[in-house]
Design a protein around this motif. Structure first.
Motif, PDB file in Angstrom:
ATOM      1  N   ARG A  33     -23.579  13.289 -95.251  1.00 54.21           N
ATOM      2  CA  ARG A  33     -23.823  13.079 -93.819  1.00 54.21           C
ATOM      3  C   ARG A  33     -23.429  14.339 -93.057  1.00 54.21           C
ATOM      4  O   ARG A  33     -22.941  15.296 -93.636  1.00 54.21           O
ATOM      5  N   GLY A  34     -23.612  14.275 -91.745  1.00 55.08           N
ATOM      6  CA  GLY A  34     -23.142  15.356 -90.891  1.00 55.08           C
ATOM      7  C   GLY A  34     -24.109  16.524 -90.789  1.00 55.08           C
ATOM      8  O   GLY A  34     -25.240  16.452 -91.256  1.00 55.08           O
ATOM      9  N   PRO A  35     -23.650  17.608 -90.172  1.00 55.95           N
ATOM     10  CA  PRO A  35     -24.516  18.758 -89.934  1.00 55.95           C
ATOM     11  C   PRO A  35     -24.806  19.543 -91.206  1.00 55.95           C
ATOM     12  O   PRO A  35     -24.063  19.462 -92.197  1.00 55.95           O
ATOM     13  N   ALA A  36     -25.891  20.301 -91.155  1.00 56.56           N
ATOM     14  CA  ALA A  36     -26.256  21.181 -92.270  1.00 56.56           C
ATOM     15  C   ALA A  36     -25.188  22.260 -92.444  1.00 56.56           C
ATOM     16  O   ALA A  36     -24.522  22.649 -91.480  1.00 56.56           O
ATOM     17  N   TYR A  37     -25.034  22.725 -93.680  1.00 55.43           N
ATOM     18  CA  TYR A  37     -24.073  23.791 -93.978  1.00 55.43           C
ATOM     19  C   TYR A  37     -24.593  24.621 -95.134  1.00 55.43           C
ATOM     20  O   TYR A  37     -25.532  24.216 -95.831  1.00 55.43           O
ATOM     21  N   ALA A  38     -23.996  25.761 -95.334  1.00 55.54           N
ATOM     22  CA  ALA A  38     -24.348  26.631 -96.458  1.00 55.54           C
ATOM     23  C   ALA A  38     -23.118  26.805 -97.335  1.00 55.54           C
ATOM     24  O   ALA A  38     -21.996  26.842 -96.832  1.00 55.54           O
ATOM     25  N   LYS A  39     -23.341  26.886 -98.636  1.00 63.39           N
ATOM     26  CA  LYS A  39     -22.253  27.169 -99.566  1.00 63.39           C
ATOM     27  C   LYS A  39     -22.337  28.643 -99.931  1.00 63.39           C
ATOM     28  O   LYS A  39     -23.356  29.121-100.407  1.00 63.39           O
ATOM     29  N   ILE A  40     -21.264  29.354 -99.690  1.00 62.45           N
ATOM     30  CA  ILE A  40     -21.166  30.763-100.077  1.00 62.45           C
ATOM     31  C   ILE A  40     -19.959  30.846-101.004  1.00 62.45           C
ATOM     32  O   ILE A  40     -18.819  30.790-100.543  1.00 62.45           O
ATOM     33  N   GLY A  41     -20.231  30.904-102.283  1.00 60.12           N
ATOM     34  CA  GLY A  41     -19.155  30.810-103.258  1.00 60.12           C
ATOM     35  C   GLY A  41     -18.556  29.417-103.151  1.00 60.12           C
ATOM     36  O   GLY A  41     -19.256  28.416-103.246  1.00 60.12           O
ATOM     37  N   SER A  42     -17.270  29.336-102.909  1.00 57.01           N
ATOM     38  CA  SER A  42     -16.618  28.036-102.747  1.00 57.01           C
ATOM     39  C   SER A  42     -16.477  27.644-101.277  1.00 57.01           C
ATOM     40  O   SER A  42     -15.973  26.567-100.972  1.00 57.01           O
ATOM     41  N   ARG A  43     -16.937  28.511-100.374  1.00 60.47           N
ATOM     42  CA  ARG A  43     -16.804  28.262 -98.932  1.00 60.47           C
ATOM     43  C   ARG A  43     -17.991  27.488 -98.386  1.00 60.47           C
ATOM     44  O   ARG A  43     -19.123  27.708 -98.786  1.00 60.47           O
ATOM     45  N   CYS A  44     -17.709  26.610 -97.435  1.00 61.48           N
ATOM     46  CA  CYS A  44     -18.754  25.942 -96.664  1.00 61.48           C
ATOM     47  C   CYS A  44     -18.813  26.619 -95.307  1.00 61.48           C
ATOM     48  O   CYS A  44     -17.797  26.762 -94.636  1.00 61.48           O
ATOM     49  N   VAL A  45     -20.002  27.043 -94.937  1.00 60.36           N
ATOM     50  CA  VAL A  45     -20.189  27.780 -93.689  1.00 60.36           C
ATOM     51  C   VAL A  45     -21.171  27.016 -92.808  1.00 60.36           C
ATOM     52  O   VAL A  45     -22.206  26.550 -93.277  1.00 60.36           O
ATOM     53  N   TYR A  46     -20.827  26.898 -91.548  1.00 59.57           N
ATOM     54  CA  TYR A  46     -21.659  26.198 -90.570  1.00 59.57           C
ATOM     55  C   TYR A  46     -22.205  27.198 -89.558  1.00 59.57           C
ATOM     56  O   TYR A  46     -21.475  28.042 -89.061  1.00 59.57           O
ATOM     57  N   ILE A  47     -23.482  27.064 -89.249  1.00 63.13           N
ATOM     58  CA  ILE A  47     -24.145  27.909 -88.251  1.00 63.13           C
ATOM     59  C   ILE A  47     -24.144  27.141 -86.923  1.00 63.13           C
ATOM     60  O   ILE A  47     -24.442  25.938 -86.890  1.00 63.13           O
ATOM     61  N   GLU A  48     -23.794  27.831 -85.859  1.00 63.82           N
ATOM     62  CA  GLU A  48     -23.663  27.184 -84.551  1.00 63.82           C
ATOM     63  C   GLU A  48     -24.940  26.446 -84.151  1.00 63.82           C
ATOM     64  O   GLU A  48     -24.888  25.337 -83.624  1.00 63.82           O
ATOM     65  N   LYS A  49     -26.087  27.036 -84.417  1.00 60.10           N
ATOM     66  CA  LYS A  49     -27.363  26.401 -84.077  1.00 60.10           C
ATOM     67  C   LYS A  49     -27.507  25.057 -84.788  1.00 60.10           C
ATOM     68  O   LYS A  49     -27.977  24.078 -84.212  1.00 60.10           O
ATOM     69  N   ASP A  50     -27.081  24.984 -86.062  1.00 60.39           N
ATOM     70  CA  ASP A  50     -27.146  23.725 -86.804  1.00 60.39           C
ATOM     71  C   ASP A  50     -26.210  22.679 -86.208  1.00 60.39           C
ATOM     72  O   ASP A  50     -26.544  21.496 -86.162  1.00 60.39           O
ATOM     73  N   LEU A  51     -25.035  23.112 -85.758  1.00 60.43           N
ATOM     74  CA  LEU A  51     -24.102  22.179 -85.123  1.00 60.43           C
ATOM     75  C   LEU A  51     -24.679  21.647 -83.820  1.00 60.43           C
ATOM     76  O   LEU A  51     -24.575  20.454 -83.524  1.00 60.43           O
ATOM     77  N   ASP A  52     -25.312  22.531 -83.046  1.00 64.18           N
ATOM     78  CA  ASP A  52     -25.940  22.102 -81.791  1.00 64.18           C
ATOM     79  C   ASP A  52     -27.063  21.108 -82.059  1.00 64.18           C
ATOM     80  O   ASP A  52     -27.201  20.104 -81.354  1.00 64.18           O
ATOM     81  N   MET A  53     -27.866  21.371 -83.103  1.00 60.81           N
ATOM     82  CA  MET A  53     -28.965  20.463 -83.446  1.00 60.81           C
ATOM     83  C   MET A  53     -28.411  19.112 -83.912  1.00 60.81           C
ATOM     84  O   MET A  53     -28.970  18.059 -83.584  1.00 60.81           O
ATOM     85  N   TYR A  54     -27.319  19.125 -84.648  1.00 59.73           N
ATOM     86  CA  TYR A  54     -26.706  17.880 -85.094  1.00 59.73           C
ATOM     87  C   TYR A  54     -26.202  17.071 -83.897  1.00 59.73           C
ATOM     88  O   TYR A  54     -26.442  15.859 -83.817  1.00 59.73           O
ATOM     89  N   LEU A  55     -25.530  17.741 -82.968  1.00 66.26           N
ATOM     90  CA  LEU A  55     -25.052  17.053 -81.772  1.00 66.26           C
ATOM     91  C   LEU A  55     -26.209  16.434 -80.995  1.00 66.26           C
ATOM     92  O   LEU A  55     -26.123  15.303 -80.517  1.00 66.26           O
ATOM     93  N   GLU A  56     -27.298  17.179 -80.886  1.00 63.61           N
ATOM     94  CA  GLU A  56     -28.475  16.665 -80.170  1.00 63.61           C
ATOM     95  C   GLU A  56     -29.046  15.444 -80.886  1.00 63.61           C
ATOM     96  O   GLU A  56     -29.469  14.481 -80.249  1.00 63.61           O
ATOM     97  N   SER A  57     -29.027  15.454 -82.220  1.00 65.43           N
ATOM     98  CA  SER A  57     -29.576  14.323 -82.975  1.00 65.43           C
ATOM     99  C   SER A  57     -28.709  13.070 -82.830  1.00 65.43           C
ATOM    100  O   SER A  57     -29.187  11.956 -83.052  1.00 65.43           O
ATOM    101  N   CYS A  58     -27.450  13.232 -82.453  1.00 62.39           N
ATOM    102  CA  CYS A  58     -26.525  12.099 -82.268  1.00 62.39           C
ATOM    103  C   CYS A  58     -26.601  11.530 -80.853  1.00 62.39           C
ATOM    104  O   CYS A  58     -25.991  10.492 -80.575  1.00 62.39           O
TER     105      CYS A  58
END
Length: 66
Positions: A33-58
């Motif tokens: 669930r939740g906003p889209a993210y990218a895996k870079i090695g062991s890190r999860c990275v979130y792009i601000e645009k994806d967070l904004d789109m997730y908020l809009e979808s809620c």
């Protein structure tokens, strides 16, 4: 250095932007669930645009907005 929205945010920064705990964000990731993210090695990275789109979808529209 790139602006934060382009290079991504860590889970703590993303959770703060969404107004939730990072534990909730981790749980959402495990559940698929939740906003889209990218895996870079062991890190999860979130792009601000994806967070904004997730908020809009809620967003819930009221009768006044319809």
């Amino acid at each position: 250095m790139e602006p934060q929205g382009q290079c991504g945010m860590n889970e703590f920064q993303a959770a703060k932007k969404l107004g939730i705990s990072f534990h909730t964000l981790r749980m959402w990731r495990r559940e698929g669930r939740g906003p889209a993210y990218a895996k870079i090695g062991s890190r999860c990275v979130y792009i601000e645009k994806d967070l904004d789109m997730y908020l809009e979808s809620c967003r819930i529209k009221t009768n006044a907005e319809a």
